[in-house]
Design an enzyme around this catalytic site. Sequence first.
Site, PDB file in Angstrom:
ATOM      1  N   SER A 151       8.817 -63.753  27.187  1.00 10.96           N
ATOM      2  CA  SER A 151       9.892 -63.448  26.247  1.00 10.96           C
ATOM      3  C   SER A 151       9.398 -63.731  24.834  1.00 10.96           C
ATOM      4  CB  SER A 151      11.130 -64.303  26.531  1.00 10.96           C
ATOM      5  OG  SER A 151      12.070 -64.238  25.465  1.00 10.96           O
ATOM      6  N   TYR A 174      15.051 -71.978  28.338  1.00  6.49           N
ATOM      7  CA  TYR A 174      14.548 -70.611  28.503  1.00  6.49           C
ATOM      8  C   TYR A 174      13.232 -70.421  27.761  1.00  6.49           C
ATOM      9  CZ  TYR A 174      14.331 -65.504  28.327  1.00  6.49           C
ATOM     10  OH  TYR A 174      13.921 -64.195  28.433  1.00  6.49           O
TER      11      TYR A 174
END
Length: 266
Positions: A151, A174
């Site tokens: 990401s 995350y």
Amino acid sequence: MRKNINDLLSLKGRVALVTGGAGYLGSEMSYTLAELGANVVIASRDLKKCQERCEEIAENVGNGIKMLAIELDLLDKQSIVRCFEEIHKHFDAIDILINNAWSGNKNSWESINDKDWDYDINMSLNSNFRITKIAFPDLVKTKGVILNIASMYGHISPDYRIYDGEQFTNPPSYGAAKAGVIQFTKYLASFLSPHQIRVNALSPGAFPHEATQQHTEFMARLGSKNPMNRIGYPYELKGAVALLCSDAGSYITGQNICVDGGWGAW
């Protein structure tokens, strides 16, 4: 030595496993591989969804490829073992592994607890280790390819001004897990290179789900963060997936390819 680009991009006869391959981004990855001629295994905890996506792709692509749906819980090592046992009933070995599956709670710094943190790290990072370890003999045999989906938040920080901490949040776990995925990718690219296995990461951003896209104010804030002044759409990952999983990218390994509208450029 001259090679035709169509031949380099062809995945005809190869076998690809895509975890989370029936999801919002995973579906486009599965489609891409199938369109290039690969036989595709779609695996996740939702077997029905995997089966439906397999049927859809087989019907729409229709070039003689084989599609296989398998139930897979990446938090359960035995489930991963069973997944490969099922694959080997149909195929000799996999050539391509895309570690894409993800799930987690939308926590803020204030709301996240130990349980949520542990789950996110386990799901986003530890599971990549587990399945790659079990897939390793296959990939040695086929001189295969690993593509880890990271990401943009694995290499840059979320802007707190975008997120209100309630409806729209970004958990600290995350980005931490995705940063680990990027480093794990580089480690594997080094230590698996004697086996002629290529390993790369793909960092998308921002690709909010369709439900989130209904919130126009938030979309405007999110899109304004990159030079293209918009969010990304799943089909815009297809070029990078095709490059990194095929022989068109045969001299690319250890890289983190950012498909982020230039977010990380300024």
